[in-house]
Scaffold this active site. Structure first.
Site, PDB file in Angstrom:
ATOM      1  N   GLY A   1      66.619  10.268  58.562  1.00 24.13           N
ATOM      2  CA  GLY A   1      65.639   9.223  58.334  1.00 24.13           C
ATOM      3  C   GLY A   1      65.844   8.325  57.139  1.00 24.13           C
TER       4      GLY A   1
ATOM      5  CD  GLU B   1      67.931  17.301  62.396  1.00 22.97           C
ATOM      6  OE1 GLU B   1      67.040  16.435  62.579  1.00 22.97           O
ATOM      7  OE2 GLU B   1      67.877  18.423  62.917  1.00 22.97           O
ATOM      8  N   PRO B   2      71.179  13.075  59.179  1.00 21.46           N
ATOM      9  CG  PRO B   2      72.821  12.567  57.574  1.00 21.46           C
ATOM     10  CD  PRO B   2      72.119  13.717  58.240  1.00 21.46           C
TER      11      PRO B   2
ATOM     12  CE1 TYR C   1      62.237   1.088  67.727  1.00 22.16           C
ATOM     13  CE2 TYR C   1      64.502   0.457  67.269  1.00 22.16           C
ATOM     14  CZ  TYR C   1      63.591   1.349  67.783  1.00 22.16           C
ATOM     15  OH  TYR C   1      64.042   2.517  68.329  1.00 22.16           O
TER      16      TYR C   1
ATOM     17  CB  CYS D   1      66.004 -14.179  82.904  1.00 22.15           C
ATOM     18  SG  CYS D   1      67.512 -14.940  83.475  1.00 22.15           S
TER      19      CYS D   1
ATOM     20  CE1 TYR E   1      68.754   6.182  66.703  1.00 26.36           C
ATOM     21  CE2 TYR E   1      68.973   5.236  64.512  1.00 26.36           C
ATOM     22  CZ  TYR E   1      68.757   6.323  65.329  1.00 26.36           C
ATOM     23  OH  TYR E   1      68.535   7.557  64.774  1.00 26.36           O
TER      24      TYR E   1
END
Ligand code: PLP
Length: 421
Positions: A239, A275-276, A318, A346, A375
């Site tokens: 995180g 857990e990066p 986001y 579109c 991501y």
């Protein structure tokens, strides 16, 4: 810091000119830097120096097997969130004892595959999941090592779609019920409780939420030990945020994060896992696109590029910001003008940036979206029957296509038309 810099007037990935890759591979494509990936992994690894630890790369951020192999070769473990990711990590040569299995919805089939193939631990998120995991383990004549993911009810102060540590989020077990849940787990024949797990969200730009959460983990660990549980491992999640703009105030460094971990849980004698994902892969990748048209609208100019929301979803999902830079270095003091930068899909949501100041660009010019290594490719789809874009890995002066662009024929051949039509 990354290895995407201008040299001789042209954007490079390490020692390779982006324009050269574009000429060989076509656009759009993702391009990753090995040196940046390794550098980021080592920052975490070194930050935990002195503590028994394993840095498990959150492979949902970027799961190409070449990247997994590169990081695993440097000593990384993997954090997987599906049976597919588990299979990918194994295919990339990551041993089971370096893979942790996270996620709120693991199925019995996924659990079985991981138990049979070898797994470091399951991070269990609910009591029904515990019951199923215990049953699967017993049926295989084995015992599943588990941590329980607790939800510490901490506000990560990040985007609502990537906050996971508040009581209203679907993740983990409320910390208030943790002791009761651990007692339940200890009583199940197929489980062995070994630790505590927490992950409060993604793209955190302050350390305080981690500190609050980890102090709660430390307190809980003491309470669980007093209850008779052997707690030997703490999984502290991922995180830590990255700078998405170079003008921004910089998020905390992995070294400060490591010091915080030592300060909050370092005296418990536990092995620590982190857990990066984003901090390792995010700034190690760019998406390169070509301008198809410059279209003048009423009061605004649109830069229509050949990359789209299906290739890089973060801006539409986001409202994420990506720095966008021309591949040909602008002359010093070159005049800037505002563009709306959009893709060909579109949907009005297929907008990467509004009124972004850029030097004047023309059809055919290459532009790079920075900070696209996490991501990015993993969230891509073939919406509008646009082929998944290639991924390229650079290492010094060499590069390789690590996922090729599928042809239209390959995409179309995946449909099956039933014989009654
Ligand atoms: C997404 C996720 C991570 C990685 O988060 P980053 O922000 O990419 O570091 C780590 N652990 C779990 C359980 C996750 O769901």
């Amino acid at each position: 810091m990354d290895h995407f810099l201008y040299r001789n007037g042209e954007l490079h990935a390490e020692d390779v000119a982006i324009a050269e890759i574009a000429a060989q591979v076509g656009t759009p494509f993702y391009c990753y830097s090995s040196a940046t990936l390794l550098r980021h992994f080592r920052l975490f690894d070194e930050a935990l120096d002195g503590l028994p630890h394993l840095v498990c790369f959150a492979m949902k951020s970027n799961s190409n097997q070449a990247i997994l192999k590169l990081l695993a070769g440097a000593g990384a473990g993997m954090d997987v969130v599906s049976g597919g990711e588990y299979a990918r990590a194994r295919a990339a040569g990551v041993p089971g004892e370096r893979i942790v299995f996270s996620g709120v919805g693991k199925t019995a089939e996924e659990m079985r595959a991981a138990l049979e193939g070898g797994i470091r631990q399951f991070n269990v998120e609910s009591e029904p999941e515990m019951a199923v995991l215990s049953e699967v383990a017993v049926s295989l004549g084995t015992v599943a090592p588990i941590t329980v993911r607790i939800n510490p009810d901490v506000d990560a102060r990040t985007h609502a779609k990537i906050a996971t540590g508040k009581s209203e989020n679907k993740f983990g077990i409320p910390i208030s019920r943790a002791r009761e849940v651990y007692a339940h787990a200890a009583a199940l024949p197929g489980l062995k409780v070994i630790g505590v797990d927490v992950h409060i969200g993604s793209q955190l730009t302050e350390l305080e939420p981690f500190e609050t959460a980890y102090l709660k983990v430390a307190e809980l660990t003491r309470a669980l030990r007093a209850d008779g549980h052997e707690i030997t491992r703490l999984d502290l999640g991922g995180g830590l945020g990255i700078p998405y703009t170079r003008s921004n105030e910089a998020p905390p460094l992995p070294s400060d994060y490591g010091a915080l971990i030592k300060r909050t849980v370092g005296d418990l004698g536990c092995e620590v896992e982190i857990e990066p994902g984003r901090l390792i892969s995010g700034n190690a990748g760019i998406m390169v696109t070509r301008v198809i048209y410059v279209k003048s609208g009423e009061g605004r100019d649109f830069l229509i590029v050949d990359g789209a929301m299906n290739d890089l979803l973060r801006p539409s999902m986001y409202e994420a910001h990506h720095d966008i830079v021309p591949v040909a270095e602008p002359a010093p003091g070159a005049e800037q003008q505002p563009y709306d930068i959009v893709g060909p899909v579109c949907e009005s949501g297929d907008t990467f940036a509004k009124q972004r100041d850029m030097p004047a660009l023309a059809a055919g010019d290459l532009v790079a979206f920075r900070s696209a290594g996490a991501y990015g490719a993993v969230m891509a789809s073939e919406y509008n029957t646009r082929p998944l874009i290639p991924e390229v890995l650079v290492d010094g002066d060499r590069f390789a296509v690590i996922r090729a662009r599928p042809s239209y024929d390959e995409i179309i051949a995946r449909d099956h038309v039933p014989d009654w039509l």
